[in-house]
Design a protein around this motif. Structure first.
Motif, PDB file in Angstrom:
ATOM      1  N   GLN A 114       0.837  -1.205   0.000  1.00 37.36           N
ATOM      2  CA  GLN A 114       0.000   0.000   0.000  1.00 37.36           C
ATOM      3  C   GLN A 114       0.870   1.253   0.000  1.00 37.36           C
ATOM      4  OE1 GLN A 114      -3.322   0.126   2.739  1.00 37.36           O
ATOM      5  NE2 GLN A 114      -3.286   2.369   2.747  1.00 37.36           N
ATOM      6  N   ARG A 115       1.949   1.218   0.784  1.00 38.82           N
ATOM      7  CA  ARG A 115       2.852   2.372   0.803  1.00 38.82           C
ATOM      8  C   ARG A 115       3.480   2.601  -0.559  1.00 38.82           C
ATOM      9  NH1 ARG A 115       6.577   2.845   6.184  1.00 38.82           N
ATOM     10  NH2 ARG A 115       4.922   3.024   7.738  1.00 38.82           N
ATOM     11  N   GLU A 118       0.902   4.121  -2.784  1.00 40.33           N
ATOM     12  CA  GLU A 118       0.677   5.517  -2.396  1.00 40.33           C
ATOM     13  C   GLU A 118       1.806   6.409  -2.892  1.00 40.33           C
ATOM     14  OE1 GLU A 118      -1.757   4.759   1.820  1.00 40.33           O
ATOM     15  OE2 GLU A 118       0.322   5.467   1.860  1.00 40.33           O
ATOM     16  N   ASP A 119       3.038   5.944  -2.683  1.00 39.62           N
ATOM     17  CA  ASP A 119       4.183   6.774  -3.069  1.00 39.62           C
ATOM     18  C   ASP A 119       4.251   6.950  -4.582  1.00 39.62           C
ATOM     19  OD1 ASP A 119       4.737   6.956  -0.438  1.00 39.62           O
ATOM     20  OD2 ASP A 119       6.382   5.509  -0.428  1.00 39.62           O
ATOM     21  N   MET A 122       1.562   9.447  -5.420  1.00 41.27           N
ATOM     22  CA  MET A 122       1.877  10.786  -4.907  1.00 41.27           C
ATOM     23  C   MET A 122       2.932  11.448  -5.777  1.00 41.27           C
ATOM     24  SD  MET A 122       1.521  11.100  -0.821  1.00 41.27           S
ATOM     25  CE  MET A 122       2.366   9.651  -0.253  1.00 41.27           C
ATOM     26  N   GLU A 127      -3.310  13.056  -4.581  1.00 41.05           N
ATOM     27  CA  GLU A 127      -3.436  13.183  -3.137  1.00 41.05           C
ATOM     28  C   GLU A 127      -4.129  11.938  -2.609  1.00 41.05           C
ATOM     29  OE1 GLU A 127      -4.000  17.238  -1.256  1.00 41.05           O
ATOM     30  OE2 GLU A 127      -5.355  17.228  -2.971  1.00 41.05           O
ATOM     31  N   ILE A 128      -3.957  11.714  -1.316  1.00 38.17           N
ATOM     32  CA  ILE A 128      -4.611  10.556  -0.720  1.00 38.17           C
ATOM     33  C   ILE A 128      -5.857  11.026   0.012  1.00 38.17           C
ATOM     34  CG2 ILE A 128      -4.379   8.710   0.974  1.00 38.17           C
ATOM     35  CD1 ILE A 128      -1.394   8.699   0.334  1.00 38.17           C
TER      36      ILE A 128
END
Ligand SMILES: [Zn+2]
Lengths: 340, 628
Positions: A114-115, A118-119, A122, A127-128
């Motif tokens: 997930q990270r 997300e990265d 991003m 945006e999250i």
């Protein structure tokens, strides 16, 4: 003269032993060894002595200086030690204990994936946004253009709560909430848990995680979706991975598509993982249906947008060669340690 | 470049305050490096007449002057060498404040002095402190000198980007401001009276290589009266940072500042054999120049020469052998263009920096020499009472065809982010001096032949058949002839830039709205917390969001959300705490022979507030079990 000197050393020893702080030490140093000290004045008296007595007395003066310096040093050291001990008492930690090599723990593979997702997004300017796991029918179905009689609304598919709410079946609910509160341009991903009434098996879980991407702006086309998907796939799975979309149906996108990436196991030649197709399903995608915009009061003539959803469990299983989704929820330390 | 606001107003009606004009300049791409305010002089500074001036006994330079200032007389002691009886001066009466200086009555050498005769520096208009100001003899006594010096004024120190050679004079700045403010520009139109005597009888001009000197023009003036320039002219030069020299030189400098094109004046009598030859210097050829130095030139330097010697380094500096003196009677006026790279190299090699070189280095256009030459000619005839010979000697071997460029409005929209109407585009580009030719289908690059442009029928244009083939086939392209002084406009993109600049960069819409959806703080905190646990040896676990309601009850939790269609009773309630599942996970691992168990879970829990509201906070539980 000798008596005077002895007296001085005695006084110095006594007084230095009483020193309580580094500041005291500094003051005493000035008092006994400084320019205006008694010792210093004795040096000037050397001249009044007979020349033959001078070396001997000079030596004595030097000895006295060294002695006093010694007192000061000792006292300073013991003060420091005392401060150290006091500190360890206050904090309850034994500061003198030798350090140990600490064993690292590890994040859960789902969190690691997930990270990474997300990265990746991003870095692409997304945006999250977060939403609620417990949702109402409007945000989970109505606003997403799902017909009243659509099978996904069944108890066999969706978990309902005793207070009339339900557990969201996709993170598209966050799209809806973001579009309700913010004006385009919008560029978000919403990672989070979703729930579907599936019995746990190697490729299903009643609880799973999705990342949904949504872009709404003027001039957004299917081509932007294809770009974003390929970019994402290249970063997650490496530059050689290809991606494609093929027609599909979802109520809230029009046109709708299913996203595939070339098999990361065999590279597209066909294997067990991709069931010999050479392709792996990544999730659903499409252009936001104008009806969805209309429901949310966004000018569908002016704006267009795309959305797609990715299953985090599926990506984790692919990347880490985990054969069974249930393993991810077992939390077996032998498995978890491999991600440390 | 120093620009006096008052002088600028000669060419365009501007009523902006200093800050506003600074903003306008900045947003039209002209950087304002500094602003210097020249305040109005107080009423106690007046024009006056020195009735008498006498040496003070025992002083080698002080004089006692009786001064008439209209409203009265006063006695002033003055130390300036140029102070003499009969001159008109600027008098500051006692009590006047000039900058930090306050004029007081004082005794010098026992002589009472009630005032001060001012120098230019004391008035703040230049650094000159060599002597006191001598006003023109016809100046009325006792009047304010503010109008004579055009005070108050503001000096803008401008930084002109190297591509904009059209901005190297007041007129260029005024034209650009006219385009961005939509105020009309007033360009002085020179009015020439030529005598019958033709120039070619007296002078010849020859350019040996037109690559180095694309165009050279010369005019000849006879019966020139060299003297001081009128005060208005001197003031304009002073404020722009130039020293007045004599009327002829001042005129060439004035036109350079006004039109942006440097000129040079030679003493005709010093032009040997009445020939002007523009040629590369010979190796080791020497020239003494107006900066008091002598340079040894070589083939890479271009010189203006007579039949034998160089009389100027082309575009850089004039020679002392041909410069204008009080004895000069006939003047050759040069208006030319020189190769920019050549001028730059010469200026760099010999370390000669002049206002002229500064401009020629930036590509001046051959077309501009006519205006500069005519403007100077007009001033020579009026201010030096010169007689202008008929005709211009003009060596221009390869006039270039004007550049024609197209621009697609759709391309502008695509690049800049907003639409400009066809009319607006025409208005802006015309205000820059571009001449609209016609609409047509899109042709990239410079248009060699106007017949290339396929003209779509105007009626169809009006019917709005415009949008369907936006980029490649844009039938809507506008074609313009570029004015020759805009050497920087070579491509469509240059025109787009001009439009964006004139319409204002501040009008560019912000595409990404300032809304912030993401809670960065929460995001960062959760990651940090998890990382901290990992550093300390803990493993993250994840569990289903629902669990056994009985477990929650054991821990004292009531009224959770229940699933109406759970898969089992052990999975029938939304969890209100992570504790039971963390403990169960620990137990699971204990049963698998783990003895050092460090776990944490960070996930949502679900708390009902009342029937229809709920909270979903993150809960963070860590668990550490060590068995020996
Ligand atoms: Zn495969």
């Amino acid at each position: 003269m000798q008596a005077k000197l002895d007296e001085l050393i005695k006084a110095a020893r006594a007084e230095i032993a009483q020193a309580h702080s580094p500041n005291d030490i500094l003051n005493l140093k000035a008092q006994y060894l400084g320019k205006k000290s008694v010792l210093n004045s004795l040096y000037s008296e050397l001249r009044s002595l007979n020349p033959e007595d001078r070396p001997a007395f000079g030596q004595k003066l030097n000895d006295a200086r060294i002695q006093i310096e010694g007192f000061l040093f000792e006292q300073e050291k013991s003060l420091k030690l005392k401060a150290w001990e006091q500190k360890s008492q206050v904090s309850g930690i034994d500061l003198s204990m030798p350090g140990i090599i600490r064993q690292r723990g590890g994040l859960h593979p789902l969190t690691i994936i997930q990270r990474e997702i997300e990265d990746t997004f991003m870095a692409m300017g997304f945006e999250i946004a977060e939403g609620f796991d417990i949702e109402d029918e409007f945000h989970n179905f109505d606003a997403l253009n799902t017909p009243e009689d659509h099978p996904s609304r069944n108890l066999a598919d969706t978990f309902y709560l005793d207070n009339g709410f339900l557990l969201r079946t996709q993170t598209s609910t966050v799209q809806v909430r973001v579009m309700e509160s913010y004006k385009p341009p919008i560029r978000i991903i919403s990672p989070g848990r979703c729930y579907r009434n599936d019995k746990p098996d190697p490729s299903h879980s009643p609880v799973f995680s999705q990342v949904e991407a949504l872009v709404v702006d003027e001039g957004i086309s299917l081509s932007d979706l294809v770009d974003t998907l390929q970019h994402f796939a290249s970063i997650m799975f490496g530059g050689k991975v290809r991606s494609r979309i093929r027609p599909h149906f979802f109520p809230f996108t029009e046109p709708s598509a299913e996203m595939d990436i070339s098999c990361v196991n065999c590279g597209g030649t066909g294997c067990r993982v991709c069931k010999n197709s050479g392709w792996l399903e990544m999730g659903g995608a499409g252009m936001v249906d104008p009806n969805v915009f209309q429901i949310l009061g966004i000018d569908a003539e002016k704006y267009s947008g795309f959305a797609f959803g990715l299953g985090i469990e599926r990506i984790a299983m692919l990347k880490y060669h985990i054969p069974d989704m249930r393993i991810l929820f077992e939390n077996d330390l032998r498995m978890l340690r491999q991600f440390s | 470049m120093r620009i006096s606001y008052n002088w600028l107003k000669d060419y365009i009606d501007l009523d902006y305050g200093t800050e506003e004009l600074k903003r306008i300049l900045t947003f039209s791409g002209i950087e304002v490096e500094a602003v210097e305010e020249l305040p109005a002089l107080p009423d106690s500074v007046v024009s006056a007449y020195v009735v008498s001036a006498q040496k003070i006994e025992g002083s080698d330079h002080l004089q006692v002057c009786q001064v008439d200032y209209g409203q009265g007389h006063c006695q002033v002691v003055c130390g300036a060498a140029n102070c003499h009886s009969g001159m008109k001066v600027v008098l500051a009466l006692p009590g006047t404040k000039l900058g930090d200086l306050t004029i007081k009555e004082a005794k010098l050498r026992g002589v009472l002095s009630s005032g001060m005769l001012c120098s230019e520096r004391e008035l703040g208009i230049s650094d000159n402190h060599d002597g006191i100001i001598e006003l023109p003899p016809d100046t009325p006594v006792g009047s304010s000198v503010n109008s004579l010096y055009a005070l108050p004024d503001t000096i803008f120190e401008l930084e002109i980007t190297p591509n904009r050679s059209d901005l190297l004079g007041y007129l260029g700045i005024a034209k650009d401001l006219s385009a961005s403010t939509n105020k009309p520009v007033k360009i002085p139109q020179p009015c020439l009276t030529e005598e019958e005597e033709p120039i070619f009888r007296h002078l010849s001009v020859k350019v040996t290589d037109s690559r180095f000197c694309p165009r050279y023009t010369a005019r000849l003036f006879q019966d020139v009266k060299i003297g001081e320039s009128p005060l208005w002219l001197k003031v304009k030069l002073l404020k722009s940072g130039l020293r007045p020299i004599n009327n002829a030189v001042d005129i060439t400098n004035f036109v350079m500042l006004e039109a942006g094109h440097p000129l040079h004046a030679f003493d005709y009598q010093c032009v040997g054999d009445r020939q002007i030859i523009i040629r590369p210097a010979a190796s080791q050829e020497q020239i003494s120049t107006l900066d008091g130095k002598t340079y040894a030139l070589d083939e890479r330097d271009l010189v203006i020469a007579d039949s034998k010697h160089p009389i100027a380094i082309a575009g850089v500096i004039g020679g002392t052998n041909s410069h204008i003196t009080d004895a000069t009677k006939e003047i050759v006026l040069e208006a030319a263009t020189f190769n920019a790279g050549l001028v730059r190299k010469t200026s760099y090699t010999h370390k000669i920096q002049t206002d002229s070189a500064y401009r020629f280095e930036r590509h001046l256009c051959p077309e501009a020499v006519v205006y500069a030459s005519n403007r100077a000619a007009e001033l020579f005839t009026s201010l030096c009472q010169a007689r202008l010979c008929t005709g211009v000697l003009d060596d221009w071997q390869h006039p270039e065809k004007p550049v024609v460029l197209g621009i697609r409005p759709s391309r502008f929209t695509k690049l800049i982010g907003y639409r400009l109407s066809d009319e607006k585009i025409q208005q802006y580009l015309s205000s820059l001096g571009l001449r609209f030719i016609q609409y047509g289908t899109w042709i990239p690059g410079k248009i060699e032949n106007l017949e290339q442009i396929y003209c779509y029928h105007t009626e169809q244009m009006k019917q709005g058949v415009t949008e369907f083939d936006e980029d490649v086939n844009c039938i809507h392209s506008q074609y313009y002839e570029i004015p020759p002084n805009r050497v920087d406009l070579e491509r469509e993109i240059d025109l787009i830039e001009e439009l964006a600049r004139l319409h204002g960069y501040d009008k560019v819409p912000r595409k990404l709205s300032p809304q912030i959806i993401m809670d960065r703080h929460a995001h960062k905190t959760r990651r940090m917390l998890a990382d901290l646990m990992v550093e300390n040896g803990f493993f993250e676990i994840v569990n289903y969001s629902f669990d056994d309601p009985d477990d929650a009850q054991l821990l004292g939790f009531q009224n959770g959300f229940k699933l109406i269609n759970p898969q089992s009773s052990q999975l029938s309630a939304m969890r209100q705490t992570l504790i039971p599942q963390v403990l169960k996970t620990a137990l699971y691992n204990l049963n698998h022979d783990e003895r050092n168990i460090k776990l944490f879970e960070m996930n949502k829990v679900f708390i009902s507030k009342n029937a229809d509201s709920y909270l979903e906070p993150y809960e963070f539980i860590c668990y550490y079990l060590q068995l020996r």
